[in-house]
Design a protein around this motif. Structure first.
Motif, mmCIF file in Angstrom:
data_model
loop_
_atom_site.group_PDB
_atom_site.id
_atom_site.type_symbol
_atom_site.label_atom_id
_atom_site.label_comp_id
_atom_site.label_asym_id
_atom_site.label_seq_id
_atom_site.Cartn_x
_atom_site.Cartn_y
_atom_site.Cartn_z
ATOM 1 N N CYS A 162 0.856 -1.188 0.000
ATOM 2 C CA CYS A 162 0.000 0.000 0.000
ATOM 3 C C CYS A 162 0.890 1.235 0.000
ATOM 4 C CB CYS A 162 -0.913 -0.014 1.227
ATOM 5 S SG CYS A 162 -2.042 1.385 1.315
ATOM 6 N N ILE A 163 0.861 1.993 -1.069
ATOM 7 C CA ILE A 163 1.654 3.216 -1.200
ATOM 8 C C ILE A 163 0.686 4.389 -1.293
ATOM 9 C CG2 ILE A 163 3.390 4.452 -2.523
ATOM 10 C CD1 ILE A 163 4.447 1.859 -1.324
ATOM 11 N N ILE A 164 0.712 5.262 -0.301
ATOM 12 C CA ILE A 164 -0.168 6.434 -0.292
ATOM 13 C C ILE A 164 0.728 7.672 -0.368
ATOM 14 C CG2 ILE A 164 -2.050 7.613 0.882
ATOM 15 C CD1 ILE A 164 -2.651 5.040 2.364
ATOM 16 N N GLU A 165 0.960 8.141 -1.578
ATOM 17 C CA GLU A 165 1.921 9.219 -1.799
ATOM 18 C C GLU A 165 1.557 10.504 -1.058
ATOM 19 O OE1 GLU A 165 3.849 8.261 -6.137
ATOM 20 O OE2 GLU A 165 1.809 9.071 -6.089
ATOM 21 N N PRO A 166 0.300 10.997 -1.089
ATOM 22 C CA PRO A 166 0.000 12.269 -0.421
ATOM 23 C C PRO A 166 0.225 12.253 1.088
ATOM 24 C CG PRO A 166 -1.741 11.688 -1.970
ATOM 25 C CD PRO A 166 -0.875 10.481 -1.819
ATOM 26 N N LEU A 167 0.274 11.056 1.670
ATOM 27 C CA LEU A 167 0.473 10.943 3.121
ATOM 28 C C LEU A 167 1.856 10.428 3.476
ATOM 29 C CD1 LEU A 167 -2.968 9.354 4.147
ATOM 30 C CD2 LEU A 167 -2.344 11.775 3.981
ATOM 31 N N ALA A 218 0.409 10.472 9.394
ATOM 32 C CA ALA A 218 -0.693 10.127 10.295
ATOM 33 C C ALA A 218 -1.312 8.818 9.828
ATOM 34 C CB ALA A 218 -1.740 11.237 10.327
ATOM 35 N N LEU A 219 -1.087 7.766 10.596
ATOM 36 C CA LEU A 219 -1.523 6.440 10.189
ATOM 37 C C LEU A 219 -3.029 6.383 9.959
ATOM 38 C CD1 LEU A 219 0.085 3.732 9.852
ATOM 39 C CD2 LEU A 219 -0.861 3.063 12.058
ATOM 40 N N TYR A 220 -3.783 7.057 10.800
ATOM 41 C CA TYR A 220 -5.239 6.941 10.711
ATOM 42 C C TYR A 220 -5.782 7.513 9.406
ATOM 43 C CZ TYR A 220 -6.802 11.791 11.544
ATOM 44 O OH TYR A 220 -7.083 13.129 11.431
ATOM 45 N N LEU A 221 -5.097 8.515 8.836
ATOM 46 C CA LEU A 221 -5.562 9.104 7.582
ATOM 47 C C LEU A 221 -5.414 8.133 6.412
ATOM 48 C CD1 LEU A 221 -4.233 12.771 7.882
ATOM 49 C CD2 LEU A 221 -6.605 11.972 8.091
ATOM 50 N N GLY A 222 -4.512 7.168 6.558
ATOM 51 C CA GLY A 222 -4.320 6.183 5.495
ATOM 52 C C GLY A 222 -5.158 4.939 5.656
ATOM 53 N N TRP A 223 -5.987 4.899 6.702
ATOM 54 C CA TRP A 223 -6.750 3.688 6.973
ATOM 55 C C TRP A 223 -7.749 3.387 5.853
ATOM 56 C CZ3 TRP A 223 -5.103 0.143 9.883
ATOM 57 C CH2 TRP A 223 -5.931 -0.888 10.320
ATOM 58 N N GLN A 224 -8.498 4.388 5.453
ATOM 59 C CA GLN A 224 -9.425 4.268 4.326
ATOM 60 C C GLN A 224 -9.276 5.518 3.467
ATOM 61 O OE1 GLN A 224 -12.825 3.269 7.165
ATOM 62 N NE2 GLN A 224 -13.397 1.986 5.420
ATOM 63 N N PHE A 225 -8.077 5.694 2.915
ATOM 64 C CA PHE A 225 -7.723 6.953 2.272
ATOM 65 C C PHE A 225 -8.521 7.210 1.006
ATOM 66 C CE2 PHE A 225 -5.014 9.322 -0.746
ATOM 67 C CZ PHE A 225 -4.970 10.525 -0.068
ATOM 68 N N GLN A 270 -5.700 1.685 0.883
ATOM 69 C CA GLN A 270 -6.219 1.597 2.236
ATOM 70 C C GLN A 270 -5.352 0.660 3.069
ATOM 71 O OE1 GLN A 270 -10.339 0.612 2.543
ATOM 72 N NE2 GLN A 270 -11.046 2.242 1.189
ATOM 73 N N LEU A 271 -4.837 1.176 4.168
ATOM 74 C CA LEU A 271 -4.101 0.317 5.094
ATOM 75 C C LEU A 271 -5.014 -0.754 5.678
ATOM 76 C CD1 LEU A 271 -2.012 3.007 7.003
ATOM 77 C CD2 LEU A 271 -1.169 1.362 5.320
ATOM 78 N N LYS A 272 -6.270 -0.416 5.816
ATOM 79 C CA LYS A 272 -7.237 -1.337 6.401
ATOM 80 C C LYS A 272 -7.268 -2.669 5.644
ATOM 81 C CE LYS A 272 -12.194 -1.635 7.484
ATOM 82 N NZ LYS A 272 -12.455 -2.863 6.703
ATOM 83 N N LYS A 273 -7.129 -2.633 4.332
ATOM 84 C CA LYS A 273 -7.188 -3.846 3.516
ATOM 85 C C LYS A 273 -6.154 -4.865 3.963
ATOM 86 C CE LYS A 273 -6.419 -5.398 -1.244
ATOM 87 N NZ LYS A 273 -6.133 -4.979 -2.639
#
Length: 757
Positions: free
Chosen positions: A321-326, A447-454, A460-463
């Motif tokens: 899971c790569i979330i560039e904006p975060l 912020a980990l929580y922002l990536g949970w269901q981004f 989504q980290l949740k996945k």
């Protein structure tokens, strides 16, 4: 950003971002745990009827020269462009293939040998990438320095992957040997092709980069001197080498299934060539395959200058899971860390408030041994300005550490809340070590929580971290060995740096090392009350020259002395070092720093009762292990083999006025078949612990007597009580916030309780 200028040591810490990025593209690769063994041509002269081919000059393939000054200037420019890159190696692209390069031999038993030498003039170390690696069962690959002082491997069929790729850790020197052996009658012939050779131009093996006395590191507490030295969370933090020339920090992170899936959290920006910009997912997947992950790189003795072990590593990851904006990168190791690594999967907290203070950070600044920082204030979301890729108000702001700081190489390291749950990972900042609270600088964590269901399902980290859709907002950490722990045995407490010595004989030679007047064999006594397996041993060695290796031996006891030798393995001591921002391995040649080494046993010998772990020093070798001096009157646990009298207690040596122990620590685990020897379990619950009051309560049956021993998680006895009836005992305040084991013995019965003190 921080910068490394004027070669290695001058740091401009007014720059903004701690980014650790990559320089050049590499396809997806994998290197796993090495499996031990000895190369066929490790020794000079003849072996197996053949002369070593490595002495022949045409054997080496030369890398071309390059403009070093231009590279250093480019590094400086890139750093000043907010690039947090600490490059240490120049990359050569090659096509070195088994069957087309190097030399081939066939041994009398039909074993096929392929060897090739790689030379890059002036390199401090060399690491390579096999873009094709697929070998049959029985095949073994080694890499070692031309002077045979540094060996990595073996890599076997267990390292085969679908991608057929293998990256390797660096080997010291500007000449290295690649050696592959393959038995006769294998199911298929191995394929090996080297397409990258990395030349270390910064001298990362020469000196410890983080000098405790320097301004840059003066406030960074070594992890084993910190409040969390006995906490499991330190075992979750790892050091990363990416693409063979860049490093970052990261942490193993748990999932709600507690299934030991080796997820790894770090910073997305560690994969960016330039100031963070958008890349396709394949870019991250390719580079994730190049990562080598190092575990347990800690200073073994608090307050010392000792380097930690480097023998525990796993390489190759998948990008999940790569979330560039975060600036979030969740990876998965391609291999679960072996259980003797004692890896810990940290818990997480996705509370939008960021959890509660105090917060802590464990990291590898500049690729150094683990350091610790603490922040005793509330964190809030803030904007990391200057980077259009990053979303506004999406980073936890640490506004001046209560203690500690971060540095280049700390990127990707976790921020833990009060409960030791991860709430984010380091992106960048300007923190420095200073006594002026107004100039401590700021750090920013994703912020980990922002990536949970981004966003979409793939972002989504949740996945990954909550695959069963439990909906939990917090997940505790997971220790795979909690019910069946590894124990690092020791007869002395080295954690506080007390008692380490290099005792000499009356004639002036070392008592526990190379000596001209006696045979050189030494051993340390240990005892277990039931059957245990020995997975390896730690050794603490002073700075010396080690021209050749030693034999590590396990003995059973005969007449309370070392008796039958039940196991032996060859060991040439190595240490891990960093300079210029990266990590690598090197053997203990003439160096200025003492080091800790871990010797992994190829077999796991079983012992019960008294046993001995020792070492045998060849006459042409210089080798020395620290010893610890006991108080006057205490008996030695160290033994010396005298040529005339056989094994004698070290206490018999006239150079000693007190007992002594060798700085050897076997790593054991009690076996499942030890049940026959295990005492009957007491009628639980006999032990209860009130953490608030620090009171341990024993509920005994009438007439029970026994002893209670309090152990640290490292196996040291901290407190001991005798009892003859039910009662309560106050545990020392020095144990506060550490983890350990309470062990109760009564006759042939035992009960243990693992607690956080």
């Amino acid at each position: 950003m921080r910068d490394s200028k004027k070669g290695l040591s001058i740091v401009n810490y007014q720059l903004l971002i701690l980014f650790l990025c990559l320089f050049s593209f590499v396809a997806s690769v994998r290197a796993q745990v090495s499996h031990g063994g000895t190369p066929h041509f490790l020794y000079s002269g003849e072996r197996n009827g053949l002369r070593s081919a490595i002495a022949e000059e045409p054997f080496f393939i030369e890398m071309p020269s390059f403009d070093l000054q231009a590279l250093l200037e480019e590094d400086s420019i890139n750093s000043s462009n907010m690039r947090r890159s600490i490059r240490f190696a120049n990359k050569f692209f090659t096509a070195i293939e088994r069957g087309k390069s190097g030399q081939n031999f066939v041994l009398p038993d039909g074993t096929k040998i392929w060897q090739v030498g790689l030379r890059s003039a002036g390199a401090y170390s060399i690491n390579v990438l096999f873009s094709e690696f697929h070998i049959p069962e029985g095949g073994q690959l080694f890499l070692y320095s031309a002077d045979k002082s540094h060996i990595i491997g073996s890599f076997t069929h267990e390292n085969n992957t679908d991608g057929k790729m293998l990256p390797t850790a660096p080997v010291t020197g500007d000449e290295i040997i690649v050696e592959y052996s393959e038995p006769a009658n294998v199911s298929f012939e191995g394929i090996l092709k080297i397409t990258e050779v990395n030349h270390d131009y910064r001298g990362i093996l020469r000196a410890q980069p983080c000098n405790n006395n320097s301004t840059e590191y003066s406030c960074m507490t070594d992890i084993l001197c910190s409040d969390v030295r006995d906490s499991e969370i330190k075992n979750s933090v790892v050091l990363l080498i990416i693409n063979g020339n860049i490093l970052c920090s990261g942490a193993l992170i748990n999932n709600t299934s507690n299934d030991e899936t080796p997820y790894l959290l770090t910073g997305m920006h560690c994969f960016n060539k330039e100031t963070p910009i958008h890349y396709p997912f394949d870019h991250y997947q390719n580079l994730a395959g190049t990562i080598v992950t190092f575990f347990n790189y800690n200073r073994p003795v608090c307050g010392s200058t000792m380097r930690g072990i480097e023998e525990m590593s796993v390489s190759g990851t998948y990008a999940r899971c790569i979330i560039e904006p975060l600036d979030i990168a969740l990876l998965e190791l391609k291999e679960t860390p072996p259980d003797y690594y004692r890896a810990y999967y940290a818990g997480w907290n996705i509370d939008p408030g960021g959890g509660t203070n105090p917060y802590s950070n464990i990291h590898h600044p500049y690729g150094d041994l683990k350091r610790y920082g603490m922040y005793n204030n509330k964190i809030n979301l803030a904007t990391l300005s200057g980077f259009s890729l990053f979303r506004a108000n999406s980073f936890w702001l640490v506004k001046g550490w209560t203690s500690g700081s971060t540095y280049g190489g700390s990127s990707g390291s976790p921020l833990f809340d009060q409960n030791n749950y991860i709430v984010g990972a380091l992106t960048g900042g300007s923190s420095i070590c200073t006594t002026n609270p107004l100039k401590k600088g700021e750090d920013y964590f994703s912020a980990l929580y922002l990536g949970w269901q981004f966003n979409s399902d793939s972002l989504q980290l949740k996945k990954w971290l909550d695959r069963d859709n439990t909906g939990l907002s917090q997940c505790p950490g997971f220790d795979p060995n909690e019910q069946d722990p590894f124990i690092r045995m020791s007869n002395a407490d080295y954690l506080d740096g007390e008692g380490l010595a290099t005792t000499k004989t009356t004639s002036g030679s070392y008592l526990f090392g190379s000596r001209s007047e006696t045979a050189m064999e030494y051993a340390e006594a240990f005892e277990v009350d039931r059957t245990a397996e020995i997975f390896g041993a730690y050794m603490l060695n002073p700075a010396m020259t080690y021209p050749s290796g030693v034999n590590i031996n396990i003995y059973t006891a005969v007449n309370n002395k070392p008796g039958e030798k039940v196991f032996s393995t060859y060991f040439h001591p190595q240490y891990t070092n960093y300079s210029g921002g990266s990590f690598s391995q090197v053997d203990k040649t003439t160096k200025s720093q003492p080091s800790e080494s871990f010797i992994r046993f190829t077999d796991t010998p079983k012992v019960k009762g008294k046993f001995f772990v020792g070492y045998e020093v060849p006459s042409n070798s210089s080798f020395l292990v620290y010893n610890t001096l006991f108080d006057t009157g205490m008996t030695s646990t160290a033994w010396i083999k005298d040529p005339q009298n056989g094994w004698i207690s070290a206490s018999a040596d006239p150079s000693l006025t007190s007992g002594t122990a060798l700085a050897i620590q076997p790593l054991i685990k009690y076996t499942s078949d030890s049940a026959d020897f295990m005492p009957e379990t007491l009628h639980a619950p006999y032990l209860k612990y009130d953490r608030q009051q620090r009171i341990l309560t024993v509920a005994c049956q009438e007439g029970d007597t026994g002893v209670i021993k309090i152990y640290s998680i490292t196996g040291q006895i901290i407190q001991q009580f005798s009892y003859s009836a039910s009662g309560s005992f106050y545990l020392s305040s020095s144990l506060k916030n550490t983890m350990g084991i309470v062990h109760l013995e009564s006759g042939n019965m035992v009960e243990t309780l693992k607690v956080i003190f």
